[in-house]
Design a protein around this motif. Structure first.
Motif, mmCIF file in Angstrom:
data_model
loop_
_atom_site.group_PDB
_atom_site.id
_atom_site.type_symbol
_atom_site.label_atom_id
_atom_site.label_comp_id
_atom_site.label_asym_id
_atom_site.label_seq_id
_atom_site.Cartn_x
_atom_site.Cartn_y
_atom_site.Cartn_z
ATOM 1 N N ASP A 1 -3.625 6.458 -5.464
ATOM 2 C CA ASP A 1 -2.168 6.382 -5.971
ATOM 3 C C ASP A 1 -2.360 5.252 -7.150
ATOM 4 O O ASP A 1 -1.697 4.308 -7.140
ATOM 5 C CB ASP A 1 -1.434 5.584 -5.009
ATOM 6 C CG ASP A 1 0.050 5.249 -5.145
ATOM 7 O OD1 ASP A 1 0.496 6.136 -5.975
ATOM 8 O OD2 ASP A 1 0.796 4.376 -4.524
ATOM 9 N N PRO A 2 -2.780 6.083 -8.300
ATOM 10 C CA PRO A 2 -2.874 4.971 -9.566
ATOM 11 C C PRO A 2 -1.432 4.687 -9.996
ATOM 12 O O PRO A 2 -1.237 3.614 -10.407
ATOM 13 C CB PRO A 2 -3.141 6.024 -10.607
ATOM 14 C CG PRO A 2 -3.056 7.449 -10.088
ATOM 15 C CD PRO A 2 -3.286 7.440 -8.501
ATOM 16 N N GLU A 3 -0.436 5.553 -9.759
ATOM 17 C CA GLU A 3 0.880 5.121 -10.209
ATOM 18 C C GLU A 3 1.354 3.814 -9.386
ATOM 19 O O GLU A 3 2.235 3.077 -10.028
ATOM 20 C CB GLU A 3 1.770 6.231 -10.027
ATOM 21 C CG GLU A 3 3.458 6.028 -10.445
ATOM 22 C CD GLU A 3 4.302 7.167 -10.277
ATOM 23 O OE1 GLU A 3 5.565 6.810 -10.570
ATOM 24 O OE2 GLU A 3 3.935 8.453 -10.103
ATOM 25 N N GLY A 4 0.959 3.936 -8.178
ATOM 26 C CA GLY A 4 1.472 2.681 -7.177
ATOM 27 C C GLY A 4 0.853 1.552 -7.691
ATOM 28 O O GLY A 4 1.584 0.551 -7.745
ATOM 29 N N VAL A 5 -0.493 1.832 -7.951
ATOM 30 C CA VAL A 5 -1.123 0.375 -8.635
ATOM 31 C C VAL A 5 -0.594 0.046 -9.717
ATOM 32 O O VAL A 5 -0.325 -1.350 -9.849
ATOM 33 C CB VAL A 5 -2.645 0.841 -8.772
ATOM 34 C CG1 VAL A 5 -3.564 -0.297 -9.467
ATOM 35 C CG2 VAL A 5 -3.213 1.293 -7.425
#
Length: 263
Positions: free
Chosen positions: A69-73
């Motif tokens: 979940d790079p977007e969430g990070v």
């Protein structure tokens, strides 16, 4: 408001902060690793570290799922940075942290006054693919980087933890790189590297200039991938970081092998 989870002040400013430096460290590490160098920043600069699960104050947290979940990070880190009192901000990333910093800058250009990218190739395609590497191949990367003592890697529990966190971080790195592959940086970065780096060559750093506004600054120091932890370079790296916020970078520290320069 809940306590910040991803960010923490690792060196407060003396008095009201005139500027903020956000530290994004290399894979497998936490921001305190880079503090011996960034402690040399001017006293009125607040230093904020970004910590992923599985290291330093988040050592007990699992990193499982983080790379998915790079977007969430990015959203989580930006939410905490945007909730902090306003201050001119430079994002400082080393190795994997450099592409993390670049992704934050692209995601929130209004937050980023300056950008320092250390020891990471300017074209994401040049980043090595690590998701399918064997443990032996990943350990070779750790050893080439030179940041982990061999005696520590000899301990099975330590070695397994290092491999788990490294695999998570390097997978996340690849996804950040893919996310910004076709995007331009909002500001001209300061690009730093080591002359004898066995992971990222000085030539691989040059691609950042083609992805940013005019004015990219490039400086190469003697040393390898962790050149910036050499006490001989600490003042100069700190000066370059302050320079990214508008403080003249030539006021302190030794000159790198190429003497710096704008591109």
């Amino acid at each position: 408001m809940s306590e910040p989870r991803w960010t923490t002040v690792v060196r407060p400013a003396a008095g009201a902060p005139r500027a903020r430096v956000v530290v994004l460290p290399h894979s497998g590490s936490g921001p305190n690793t880079l503090l011996p160098t960034l402690r040399r920043l001017p006293g009125d600069h607040e230093v904020v570290g970004v910590t992923l699960p599985g290291r330093e104050r988040r050592f007990a947290e699992s990193c499982a799922g983080v790379a998915d979940d790079p977007e969430g990070v990015l959203r989580a880190v930006l939410a905490e940075l945007e909730a902090a009192p306003p201050a001119p901000t430079v994002l400082f990333g080393h190795s994997m942290g450099a592409v993390f910093a670049a992704a934050l800058a692209v995601e929130a250009p209004g937050l980023c006054r300056g950008l320092v990218l250390s020891a990471y190739p300017g074209h994401p395609a040049a980043a090595e693919r690590t998701a399918e590497w064997t443990d032996e191949e990943l350990l070779d990367v750790v050893r080439r980087g030179g940041g982990t003592p061999e005696e520590a890697l000899a301990e099975e529990a330590v070695r397994e933890h290092v491999l788990r966190v490294m695999r998570c971080d390097l997978t996340l790195e690849q996804r950040f790189a893919a996310r910004i592959a076709a995007k331009r940086l909002p500001v001209a970065p300061t690009v730093l590297g080591g002359l004898t780096d066995r992971i990222v060559t000085p030539e691989e750093l040059d691609g950042w200039a083609s992805r940013a506004p005019a004015g990219t600054r490039r400086r190469i120091f003697p040393g390898g991938h962790f050149y910036l932890l050499d006490p001989a370079h600490a003042d100069a790296v700190a000066a370059e970081t302050a320079g990214a916020l508008g403080t003249p970078a030539d006021q302190a520290g030794p000159v790198g092998v190429d003497g710096g320069g704008r591109r």
